[in-house]
Motif scaffolding. Structure first.
Motif, mmCIF file in Angstrom:
data_model
loop_
_atom_site.group_PDB
_atom_site.id
_atom_site.type_symbol
_atom_site.label_atom_id
_atom_site.label_comp_id
_atom_site.label_asym_id
_atom_site.label_seq_id
_atom_site.Cartn_x
_atom_site.Cartn_y
_atom_site.Cartn_z
ATOM 1 N N ARG A 58 0.886 -1.110 0.051
ATOM 2 C CA ARG A 58 -0.062 -0.006 0.002
ATOM 3 C C ARG A 58 0.705 1.312 0.021
ATOM 4 O O ARG A 58 0.620 2.261 -0.745
ATOM 5 C CB ARG A 58 -0.909 0.071 1.184
ATOM 6 C CG ARG A 58 -1.850 1.292 1.195
ATOM 7 C CD ARG A 58 -2.898 1.307 2.365
ATOM 8 N NE ARG A 58 -4.061 0.519 1.764
ATOM 9 C CZ ARG A 58 -4.400 -0.674 2.281
ATOM 10 N NH1 ARG A 58 -3.553 -1.246 3.457
ATOM 11 N NH2 ARG A 58 -5.410 -1.256 1.889
ATOM 12 N N GLU A 62 0.566 3.933 -2.755
ATOM 13 C CA GLU A 62 -0.130 5.387 -2.606
ATOM 14 C C GLU A 62 0.808 6.530 -2.793
ATOM 15 O O GLU A 62 0.267 7.509 -3.308
ATOM 16 C CB GLU A 62 -0.611 5.136 -1.011
ATOM 17 C CG GLU A 62 -1.688 4.550 -0.615
ATOM 18 C CD GLU A 62 -2.137 4.504 0.629
ATOM 19 O OE1 GLU A 62 -1.362 4.958 1.829
ATOM 20 O OE2 GLU A 62 -3.349 3.948 0.894
ATOM 21 N N THR A 67 -4.855 3.640 -5.310
ATOM 22 C CA THR A 67 -5.379 2.992 -4.080
ATOM 23 C C THR A 67 -5.333 1.685 -4.195
ATOM 24 O O THR A 67 -5.287 0.891 -5.232
ATOM 25 C CB THR A 67 -7.002 3.293 -4.332
ATOM 26 O OG1 THR A 67 -7.562 3.008 -5.304
ATOM 27 C CG2 THR A 67 -7.013 4.856 -3.870
ATOM 28 N N GLY A 69 -6.712 -1.941 -1.898
ATOM 29 C CA GLY A 69 -8.029 -2.475 -0.878
ATOM 30 C C GLY A 69 -7.858 -4.056 -0.944
ATOM 31 O O GLY A 69 -7.275 -4.630 -1.791
ATOM 32 N N CYS A 88 -10.821 0.432 -5.602
ATOM 33 C CA CYS A 88 -9.745 0.502 -5.550
ATOM 34 C C CYS A 88 -8.956 0.098 -6.922
ATOM 35 O O CYS A 88 -9.458 -0.450 -7.688
ATOM 36 C CB CYS A 88 -8.962 -0.156 -4.410
ATOM 37 S SG CYS A 88 -9.322 0.431 -2.908
ATOM 38 N N THR A 91 -7.058 -4.389 -5.938
ATOM 39 C CA THR A 91 -7.859 -5.254 -4.872
ATOM 40 C C THR A 91 -7.123 -6.747 -4.578
ATOM 41 O O THR A 91 -7.001 -7.396 -5.727
ATOM 42 C CB THR A 91 -9.246 -5.350 -5.290
ATOM 43 O OG1 THR A 91 -9.923 -4.036 -5.643
ATOM 44 C CG2 THR A 91 -10.054 -6.056 -4.331
#
Length: 100
Positions: A58, A62, A67, A69, A88, A91
């Protein structure tokens, strides 16, 4: 070896590696797909690895404005947390959570 594994994943094929280094293959293939504007699903074998891998990568994604998830088996089907994870760029989940 990890970069080759990432390219194999990017091509939509399955990459199986017997030795260490698998953790970086997924993000390499995912990043390549994200560069083309595609969302990606990363499938792993259990909820522990789903959460661990998503949280591990992450910060890197980021920092690139992306994003991340993850879907867990205890999330309510059709619930807000699950919908947010699917929304996101990346995923993470198990095969049963993606409907295979």
């Amino acid at each position: 070896m990890q970069l080759i594994g990432g390219l194999v994943l990017y091509e939509g094929k399955i990459a199986e590696m017997a030795r260490r280094g698998k953790d970086i293959c997924g993000p390499a293939g995912v990043f390549h797909a994200l560069l083309e504007g595609n969302h990606s699903h990363v499938v792993t074998v259990n909820d522990y690895l789903v959460r661990r891998d998503a949280n591990w990568i992450r910060p890197a994604f980021e920092n690139l404005g992306l994003t991340v998830g993850f879907i867990q088996s205890d999330m309510e089907p059709g619930g807000e947390a699950r919908r947010n994870a699917y929304g996101c760029d990346v995923t993470y989940g198990t095969n049963s959570e993606f409907g295979f």
